[in-house]
Design an enzyme around this catalytic site. Sequence first.
Site, PDB file in Angstrom:
ATOM      1  N   ASP A  34      21.199  14.314  40.920  1.00 49.39           N
ATOM      2  CA  ASP A  34      21.772  13.040  39.775  1.00 49.39           C
ATOM      3  C   ASP A  34      21.903  13.479  38.458  1.00 49.39           C
ATOM      4  O   ASP A  34      21.271  14.650  38.022  1.00 49.39           O
ATOM      5  CB  ASP A  34      20.713  11.861  40.189  1.00 49.39           C
ATOM      6  CG  ASP A  34      21.436  10.459  39.739  1.00 49.39           C
ATOM      7  OD1 ASP A  34      22.783  10.482  39.227  1.00 49.39           O
ATOM      8  OD2 ASP A  34      20.781   9.401  39.733  1.00 49.39           O
ATOM      9  N   GLU A  57      23.527   1.294  36.790  1.00 47.70           N
ATOM     10  CA  GLU A  57      22.471   2.333  36.404  1.00 47.70           C
ATOM     11  C   GLU A  57      21.701   1.879  35.160  1.00 47.70           C
ATOM     12  O   GLU A  57      20.529   1.651  34.608  1.00 47.70           O
ATOM     13  CB  GLU A  57      22.492   3.673  36.396  1.00 47.70           C
ATOM     14  CG  GLU A  57      21.648   4.652  36.695  1.00 47.70           C
ATOM     15  CD  GLU A  57      21.117   4.988  35.000  1.00 47.70           C
ATOM     16  OE1 GLU A  57      20.187   5.293  34.859  1.00 47.70           O
ATOM     17  OE2 GLU A  57      22.041   4.644  34.087  1.00 47.70           O
ATOM     18  N   GLU A  58      22.672   1.524  34.098  1.00 47.96           N
ATOM     19  CA  GLU A  58      22.231   1.004  32.867  1.00 47.96           C
ATOM     20  C   GLU A  58      21.509  -0.231  32.791  1.00 47.96           C
ATOM     21  O   GLU A  58      20.931  -0.394  31.664  1.00 47.96           O
ATOM     22  CB  GLU A  58      23.574   0.988  31.705  1.00 47.96           C
ATOM     23  CG  GLU A  58      24.189   2.466  31.754  1.00 47.96           C
ATOM     24  CD  GLU A  58      23.367   3.555  31.199  1.00 47.96           C
ATOM     25  OE1 GLU A  58      22.215   3.375  30.781  1.00 47.96           O
ATOM     26  OE2 GLU A  58      23.999   4.752  31.163  1.00 47.96           O
ATOM     27  N   HIS A  99      24.163   6.422  24.472  1.00 43.11           N
ATOM     28  CA  HIS A  99      23.706   5.395  24.088  1.00 43.11           C
ATOM     29  C   HIS A  99      23.955   4.740  22.690  1.00 43.11           C
ATOM     30  O   HIS A  99      23.226   4.018  22.063  1.00 43.11           O
ATOM     31  CB  HIS A  99      22.135   5.389  24.682  1.00 43.11           C
ATOM     32  CG  HIS A  99      22.191   5.060  25.963  1.00 43.11           C
ATOM     33  ND1 HIS A  99      20.958   4.489  26.763  1.00 43.11           N
ATOM     34  CD2 HIS A  99      22.877   5.705  26.863  1.00 43.11           C
ATOM     35  CE1 HIS A  99      21.193   4.671  27.810  1.00 43.11           C
ATOM     36  NE2 HIS A  99      22.274   5.388  28.208  1.00 43.11           N
ATOM     37  N   ASP A 136      28.978   2.733  35.540  1.00 39.59           N
ATOM     38  CA  ASP A 136      28.856   1.884  34.187  1.00 39.59           C
ATOM     39  C   ASP A 136      28.398   2.782  33.151  1.00 39.59           C
ATOM     40  O   ASP A 136      28.119   3.892  33.231  1.00 39.59           O
ATOM     41  CB  ASP A 136      27.884   0.940  34.647  1.00 39.59           C
ATOM     42  CG  ASP A 136      26.501   1.371  34.741  1.00 39.59           C
ATOM     43  OD1 ASP A 136      26.223   2.338  35.723  1.00 39.59           O
ATOM     44  OD2 ASP A 136      25.597   0.577  34.663  1.00 39.59           O
ATOM     45  N   HIS A 186      26.902   7.682  38.187  1.00 38.56           N
ATOM     46  CA  HIS A 186      27.023   5.970  38.007  1.00 38.56           C
ATOM     47  C   HIS A 186      28.282   5.792  37.351  1.00 38.56           C
ATOM     48  O   HIS A 186      28.644   6.712  36.458  1.00 38.56           O
ATOM     49  CB  HIS A 186      25.901   5.336  37.502  1.00 38.56           C
ATOM     50  CG  HIS A 186      25.522   5.641  36.182  1.00 38.56           C
ATOM     51  ND1 HIS A 186      25.953   5.081  35.139  1.00 38.56           N
ATOM     52  CD2 HIS A 186      24.595   6.616  35.601  1.00 38.56           C
ATOM     53  CE1 HIS A 186      25.400   5.685  33.779  1.00 38.56           C
ATOM     54  NE2 HIS A 186      24.650   6.491  34.284  1.00 38.56           N
ATOM     55  N   ASP A 195      27.740  10.075  29.417  1.00 38.03           N
ATOM     56  CA  ASP A 195      26.987   9.232  30.377  1.00 38.03           C
ATOM     57  C   ASP A 195      27.491   8.363  31.102  1.00 38.03           C
ATOM     58  O   ASP A 195      27.575   7.015  30.236  1.00 38.03           O
ATOM     59  CB  ASP A 195      25.626   8.942  29.432  1.00 38.03           C
ATOM     60  CG  ASP A 195      24.488   8.053  30.074  1.00 38.03           C
ATOM     61  OD1 ASP A 195      24.443   8.158  31.761  1.00 38.03           O
ATOM     62  OD2 ASP A 195      23.769   7.471  29.582  1.00 38.03           O
TER      63      ASP A 195
END
Length: 592
Positions: free
Chosen positions: A275, A246-247, A561, A179, A177, A212
């Site tokens: 993935d 995705e987030e 994160h 984002d 992804h 990520d």
Amino acid sequence: MSQVNLVEKKADELPGVNTRTSTTKLSNAKAIVFKIALVTALLISASTYFVNRPFNSFPVGTIKDGVDLCPQADELVPKKNGVIWESLQYTYSAEVFKARAIDWLGGAVRIPTETFDDMGDVTEPVWEKFLPLHDYLKDSFPLLHSNLELTKVNTYGLLYVWKGSDSALKPLLLAAHQDVVPVLETTINEWQHPPFSGYFDGESLWGRGSCDDKSGLIGIMSAIESMLENGFKPTRTVVIASGFDEEVSGVRGASSLATEMLERFGENAFTMLLDEGSGYGEVYGRVIAVPGIAEKGTLNVRIKVTSPGGHSSLPPPHTSIGMLAELLVQYEKNPFEVHLTRGSPTYRSAQCMAQHAPGVSSSLKEHMLRAEHCDGALRAAEQELFKNRAFMSLVGTTQAIDLVDGGVKVNALPEQAWAIVNHRISTESSIAATKVRDIELLESLANDFNLSYTAFGSHISNEGAPSYGTLTLSTAFGDGLEPAPVTPSGKDAAPFQLLSGTIKAAYNSHRNISGSDAIIVSPGIMSGNTDTRFYWKLTDHIFRYGHLGGAGGGSLPSGVHTVNEAISINSFIEMIRFYTTLVLNVDESSLP
């Protein structure tokens, strides 16, 4: 009506004054939920009958020596594509390629692509932040963009198709992804290097998305660009699907990409899907890679209490907030019962640790050796494993009280209060079973507080009977997500065996070693959800794995994160080796 009169009128309905009589039978809706849960439980019980027998139902026994609890695939080095693979291994070891990798990933990190929960439809200008990233990808990977067919899906989703020469072969699907999670303004000073600087300190590249998941997207593209530079032409089609939200659950990105791929390729059209996910790391003295073969389900339950308002100088025994507090305490005093189930992803992980990790205690090794055929040994292993709370959380359904609200003024009785409990649902359970458990958990307190009780659209208490207030359970933020189908991972599961051999080949080549024992591959489970939640119909073989060092046991690297997200450039280059080896191995494989 005066406040005094109102209090007198409601006196006979106060909590604990006249306890409500509950229905003796489940309502129709609740019965339906219960039946769904029962069917699910029966399907599970059919394969785990012996697990639930009393400890002493069977004599304690041992299994024969030499039984392989965690069979390992051999290192899988490309053969048909061996020449290009060897050439690229040399390329990836060169300093000039290291500089390219730093530039590729650093440039992507320097383009902020944060997503928030309230960004609206893709027609809103806020989504235009992805356009500079798309331009950057086109400029940075010219051969990829001239050789692969690109379709933009729902404006910002990227679907690349690298057509192979044999259309009869099912394509390989790679996902990543675009984002990233937001960086809080209040935390910027806590970063060692600015969060969107893409700063390289000589060892690591810093910034939001470096792990990520821009490392995944840029890693895939770097591998394909490098293969194209070496003249590789695939036999099997390769597809890249890159979502952009995705987030925030992927409802605009991966959901639209899934629809596009189903229309274009059909159901079960891909040979396997890879993935983002965890990677490898040292666990109990052994390097273990943990591809996720499953994901837990999710369910957010809103607990809402209402009761009469009024002036706080004339309070009832329990306010809405007080009753809600008791209900939430009831949750935390009663966590879900958790048991390790034979054949589950977490059980398989425990078997691999027991067999291959030297730091595992001798007692746990013995328990796991016997657990396959002995209930007592299984429960003993479970008790020892559950001392690690993180592992226990991966096994069972969890609950976390994450949001709470109630009251508007210090001298006004709150007319309502609510909280939201987030459940992560075990792979052996279901949304229906989770709802039934929550309903039953709070029923006695609803009676004690004299609340009319409704849960998920069904009346649990006697409809229309006098009550002091209401208790309502409902879903929040969607209807929930069932646990993902578990990907086959046994000795006969060819895609898992291919992935395992590929992991070993990439790990070894990066260290200039050989053999099949330097790294162990264990099936595992993701602690969160990925874009694959939308891709279940595309293939039965879905893997969540990023080949990132220091992310063992199903965990994610530090900094993901939160502040100070960074990736070792050495690890990033190894990721590129991994994607290269995977594409080449799948290309020459006998997979359908």
